[in-house]
Design a protein around this motif. Structure first.
Motif, PDB file in Angstrom:
ATOM      1  N   THR A   1       0.932  -1.185   0.015  1.00 43.68           N
ATOM      2  CA  THR A   1      -0.049  -0.029  -0.065  1.00 43.68           C
ATOM      3  C   THR A   1       0.769   1.182  -0.086  1.00 43.68           C
ATOM      4  OG1 THR A   1      -1.977  -1.156   1.103  1.00 43.68           O
ATOM      5  CG2 THR A   1      -1.802   1.212   1.302  1.00 43.68           C
ATOM      6  N   ILE A   2       1.992   1.204   0.774  1.00 41.47           N
ATOM      7  CA  ILE A   2       2.762   2.522   0.834  1.00 41.47           C
ATOM      8  C   ILE A   2       3.446   2.713  -0.447  1.00 41.47           C
ATOM      9  CG2 ILE A   2       4.961   3.254   1.877  1.00 41.47           C
ATOM     10  CD1 ILE A   2       3.718   2.179   4.469  1.00 41.47           C
ATOM     11  N   ASP A   3       4.013   1.534  -0.990  1.00 36.04           N
ATOM     12  CA  ASP A   3       4.582   1.619  -2.532  1.00 36.04           C
ATOM     13  C   ASP A   3       3.882   2.114  -3.377  1.00 36.04           C
ATOM     14  OD1 ASP A   3       7.085   0.990  -1.061  1.00 36.04           O
ATOM     15  OD2 ASP A   3       6.947  -1.185  -1.913  1.00 36.04           O
ATOM     16  N   ALA A   4       2.544   1.718  -3.272  1.00 31.25           N
ATOM     17  CA  ALA A   4       1.564   2.134  -4.108  1.00 31.25           C
ATOM     18  C   ALA A   4       1.161   3.636  -4.375  1.00 31.25           C
ATOM     19  CB  ALA A   4       0.178   1.292  -4.129  1.00 31.25           C
ATOM     20  N   LEU A   5       1.114   4.031  -2.976  1.00 30.53           N
ATOM     21  CA  LEU A   5       0.973   5.171  -2.965  1.00 30.53           C
ATOM     22  C   LEU A   5       2.180   6.494  -3.664  1.00 30.53           C
ATOM     23  CD1 LEU A   5      -0.466   5.517   0.789  1.00 30.53           C
ATOM     24  CD2 LEU A   5      -1.647   6.560  -1.451  1.00 30.53           C
ATOM     25  N   LYS A   6       3.320   5.762  -3.545  1.00 30.97           N
ATOM     26  CA  LYS A   6       4.287   6.460  -4.251  1.00 30.97           C
ATOM     27  C   LYS A   6       4.392   6.266  -5.844  1.00 30.97           C
ATOM     28  CE  LYS A   6       7.554   5.172  -0.452  1.00 30.97           C
ATOM     29  NZ  LYS A   6       8.629   4.276  -0.235  1.00 30.97           N
ATOM     30  N   LEU A   7       3.597   5.415  -6.242  1.00 28.77           N
ATOM     31  CA  LEU A   7       3.546   4.939  -7.786  1.00 28.77           C
ATOM     32  C   LEU A   7       2.270   5.894  -8.436  1.00 28.77           C
ATOM     33  CD1 LEU A   7       4.133   2.811  -9.933  1.00 28.77           C
ATOM     34  CD2 LEU A   7       2.318   1.644  -9.298  1.00 28.77           C
ATOM     35  N   ILE A   8       1.064   6.053  -7.635  1.00 26.68           N
ATOM     36  CA  ILE A   8       0.017   6.896  -8.527  1.00 26.68           C
ATOM     37  C   ILE A   8       0.241   8.274  -8.708  1.00 26.68           C
ATOM     38  CG2 ILE A   8      -1.519   5.219  -7.392  1.00 26.68           C
ATOM     39  CD1 ILE A   8      -2.142   7.535  -5.581  1.00 26.68           C
ATOM     40  N   ARG A   9      -0.262   8.662  -9.885  1.00 24.02           N
ATOM     41  CA  ARG A   9      -0.291  10.201 -10.243  1.00 24.02           C
ATOM     42  C   ARG A   9      -1.308  10.751  -9.186  1.00 24.02           C
ATOM     43  NH1 ARG A   9      -4.298   9.350 -15.581  1.00 24.02           N
ATOM     44  NH2 ARG A   9      -6.234   9.337 -14.593  1.00 24.02           N
ATOM     45  N   LYS A  10      -1.316  12.118  -8.828  1.00 25.04           N
ATOM     46  CA  LYS A  10      -2.155  12.836  -8.077  1.00 25.04           C
ATOM     47  C   LYS A  10      -3.512  12.771  -8.180  1.00 25.04           C
ATOM     48  CE  LYS A  10       1.445  16.146  -6.533  1.00 25.04           C
ATOM     49  NZ  LYS A  10       1.794  17.639  -6.516  1.00 25.04           N
ATOM     50  N   GLY A  11      -4.241  12.663  -6.857  1.00 26.71           N
ATOM     51  CA  GLY A  11      -5.680  12.414  -6.992  1.00 26.71           C
ATOM     52  C   GLY A  11      -6.055  11.168  -7.388  1.00 26.71           C
ATOM     53  N   SER A  12      -5.315  10.183  -7.544  1.00 31.44           N
ATOM     54  CA  SER A  12      -5.467   8.695  -7.889  1.00 31.44           C
ATOM     55  C   SER A  12      -6.185   7.859  -6.785  1.00 31.44           C
ATOM     56  CB  SER A  12      -4.728   8.114  -8.764  1.00 31.44           C
ATOM     57  OG  SER A  12      -4.536   8.983  -9.882  1.00 31.44           O
ATOM     58  N   GLU A  13      -6.515   6.494  -6.988  1.00 31.12           N
ATOM     59  CA  GLU A  13      -7.056   5.672  -6.028  1.00 31.12           C
ATOM     60  C   GLU A  13      -6.035   4.563  -5.601  1.00 31.12           C
ATOM     61  OE1 GLU A  13     -11.538   4.899  -6.876  1.00 31.12           O
ATOM     62  OE2 GLU A  13     -10.553   5.292  -8.743  1.00 31.12           O
ATOM     63  N   ILE A  14      -6.334   4.080  -4.405  1.00 29.22           N
ATOM     64  CA  ILE A  14      -5.626   2.574  -4.073  1.00 29.22           C
ATOM     65  C   ILE A  14      -7.022   1.954  -3.377  1.00 29.22           C
ATOM     66  CG2 ILE A  14      -4.057   1.474  -2.502  1.00 29.22           C
ATOM     67  CD1 ILE A  14      -2.751   3.659  -4.318  1.00 29.22           C
ATOM     68  N   VAL A  15      -7.254   0.955  -4.068  1.00 32.25           N
ATOM     69  CA  VAL A  15      -8.448   0.011  -3.480  1.00 32.25           C
ATOM     70  C   VAL A  15      -7.821  -1.133  -2.914  1.00 32.25           C
ATOM     71  CG1 VAL A  15     -10.378  -1.214  -4.091  1.00 32.25           C
ATOM     72  CG2 VAL A  15      -9.884   1.041  -5.252  1.00 32.25           C
ATOM     73  N   LEU A  16      -8.259  -1.049  -1.630  1.00 35.65           N
ATOM     74  CA  LEU A  16      -7.768  -2.411  -0.764  1.00 35.65           C
ATOM     75  C   LEU A  16      -8.625  -3.665  -0.834  1.00 35.65           C
ATOM     76  CD1 LEU A  16      -6.753  -0.266   2.482  1.00 35.65           C
ATOM     77  CD2 LEU A  16      -5.243  -0.959   0.727  1.00 35.65           C
ATOM     78  N   SER A  17      -8.214  -4.547  -1.831  1.00 40.92           N
ATOM     79  CA  SER A  17      -8.856  -5.503  -2.265  1.00 40.92           C
ATOM     80  C   SER A  17      -8.608  -6.862  -1.249  1.00 40.92           C
ATOM     81  CB  SER A  17      -9.164  -5.872  -3.509  1.00 40.92           C
ATOM     82  OG  SER A  17      -9.695  -4.656  -4.346  1.00 40.92           O
ATOM     83  N   GLY A  18      -7.243  -6.576  -0.959  1.00 42.14           N
ATOM     84  CA  GLY A  18      -6.685  -7.799   0.088  1.00 42.14           C
ATOM     85  C   GLY A  18      -6.928  -7.635   1.467  1.00 42.14           C
ATOM     86  N   VAL A  19      -7.465  -8.567   1.945  1.00 43.06           N
ATOM     87  CA  VAL A  19      -7.747  -8.199   3.692  1.00 43.06           C
ATOM     88  C   VAL A  19      -6.419  -8.276   4.294  1.00 43.06           C
ATOM     89  CG1 VAL A  19      -8.915  -9.177   5.695  1.00 43.06           C
ATOM     90  CG2 VAL A  19      -9.899  -9.433   3.355  1.00 43.06           C
ATOM     91  N   PRO A  20      -5.905  -7.244   5.265  1.00 42.68           N
ATOM     92  CA  PRO A  20      -4.983  -7.194   6.118  1.00 42.68           C
ATOM     93  C   PRO A  20      -4.993  -8.000   7.041  1.00 42.68           C
ATOM     94  CG  PRO A  20      -6.052  -5.017   6.070  1.00 42.68           C
ATOM     95  CD  PRO A  20      -6.903  -6.004   5.135  1.00 42.68           C
ATOM     96  N   TRP A  21      -4.985  -9.345   7.174  1.00 43.77           N
ATOM     97  CA  TRP A  21      -5.190 -10.191   8.104  1.00 43.77           C
ATOM     98  C   TRP A  21      -4.269 -10.122   9.410  1.00 43.77           C
ATOM     99  CZ3 TRP A  21      -9.661 -12.653   8.026  1.00 43.77           C
ATOM    100  CH2 TRP A  21     -10.197 -12.903   6.682  1.00 43.77           C
ATOM    101  N   LYS A  22      -3.018  -9.838   9.247  1.00 41.66           N
ATOM    102  CA  LYS A  22      -1.873  -9.603  10.181  1.00 41.66           C
ATOM    103  C   LYS A  22      -0.980  -8.520   9.804  1.00 41.66           C
ATOM    104  CE  LYS A  22       0.852 -13.158   8.072  1.00 41.66           C
ATOM    105  NZ  LYS A  22       1.350 -14.585   8.262  1.00 41.66           N
TER     106      LYS A  22
END
Length: 327
Positions: A207-228
């Motif tokens: 998730t953190i690396d994805a935020l560095k990847l996106i263009r401004k104003g874009s979306e990160i959708v958490l489809s994977g459950v953070p079990w631990k």
């Protein structure tokens, strides 16, 4: 004899005898299960690996053959092959309006995958990203691979990442054009150009690396459950990236859509399942080689091997057509 699969304790799964109704209730259909899909994330972390005070049913995706049709059960007929979002059980008895017909040309073993496709399709129906945009998907497990196929089909430029090279090889064989062992950090056309990231691994670093990847104003959708918890990342790092990227960080909860279409809300769970099966029918995605069919009689062994990650097939399903009684 009929059976259901239940978790009877921590790391304990059993095939339990059941009694099939003699006839369906009014408005119901009754039939024999063909395949039921195992969800390795939900069923392991949310079931097999947990303590249980009492036995619990498991599973949520089954294809079955209709044997009997109750009064006022719509247009179903004996012999129809249908999908339902029900548990691992050798028979199914449910309201007819909770079953979805499977296209005649579609292999029932493939049809059951439509349940996992709904997760990616919910993201597709709710995202601001448009066809032609860059979409990055982290985690090439069952959900991630199917989501990548969905977005690629709809005209997005899709990259699927996973550190497991065997999974990437399977993804390429299934038809994914672009794969990567990691999220690119610097010199890449994806950095600052990605309109949507589907995070399907449940890992906070992704998730953190994805935020560095996106263009401004874009979306990160958490489809994977953070079990631990997997890392020692601080929340400040995440919040700083969200703030400075003007990012939309949201849940990939598949039940954001209604079960059936409503006024002004035309997209739905049942609609997604039907569309997924229609797409699977054309044979574009080569998924059959990624399926392992197992006997329900081996239920304990199957869940143990999944927990130990010794099963490498991407999709594992119980084959109820096989005899469940030991020979």
């Amino acid at each position: 004899m009929d059976y259901a699969i239940q978790f009877t304790g921590k790391e304990q799964a059993a095939l339990v005898k059941q009694v099939r109704p003699a006839a369906p209730d009014k408005g119901h259909i009754l039939g024999t299960s063909l395949f039921s899909l195992i969800s390795p994330g939900t069923e392991l972390e949310g079931g097999f690996l947990r303590e249980h005070d009492q036995a619990v049913e498991t599973g949520y995706a089954t294809v079955f053959r209709v044997d009997q049709v109750g009064e006022a059960a719509g247009n179903f007929r004996a012999g129809d092959i249908v999908f339902c979002s029900r548990s691992h059980q050798s028979y199914q008895h449910l309201p007819a309006n909770e079953a979805i017909s499977i296209p005649a040309e579609l292999d029932p073993a493939l049809a059951v995958l439509s349940r996992l496709m709904n997760i990616g399709m919910t993201a597709l129906m709710t995202t601001q990203a448009k066809p032609g945009d860059h979409v990055f998907i982290t985690g090439a497990g069952p959900v991630g691979l199917l989501a990548a196929l969905i977005f690629q089909r709809c005209g997005y430029k899709v990259m699927l990442s996973d550190p497991n090279e065997a999974r990437l090889e399977s993804a390429r064989a299934a038809g994914i054009m672009y794969t990567s062992p990691s999220i690119p950090a610097h010199d890449s056309p994806w950095v600052g150009q990605t309109a949507l990231v589907l995070e399907c691994s449940g890992h906070e670093t992704a998730t953190i690396d994805a935020l560095k990847l996106i263009r401004k104003g874009s979306e990160i959708v958490l489809s994977g459950v953070p079990w631990k918890r997997n890392t020692e990342h601080y929340l400040h790092e995440l919040l700083s990236l969200v703030f400075h990227k003007y990012a939309i960080l949201r849940s990939g909860w598949e039940w954001e859509l209604p079960i059936t279409p409503q006024d002004f809300r035309p997209y739905s769970f049942y609609g997604n399942i039907q569309t997924a099966m229609d797409w699977l029918s054309d044979g574009t995605a080569q998924l059959a080689p990624l399926i392992r069919k197992v006997s329900p009689h081996h239920v304990q062994q199957v869940y143990e091997e999944l927990a130990q990650r010794s099963i490498h097939d991407l999709f594992v399903m119980f084959d109820w057509k096989k005899e469940v009684d030991p020979q």
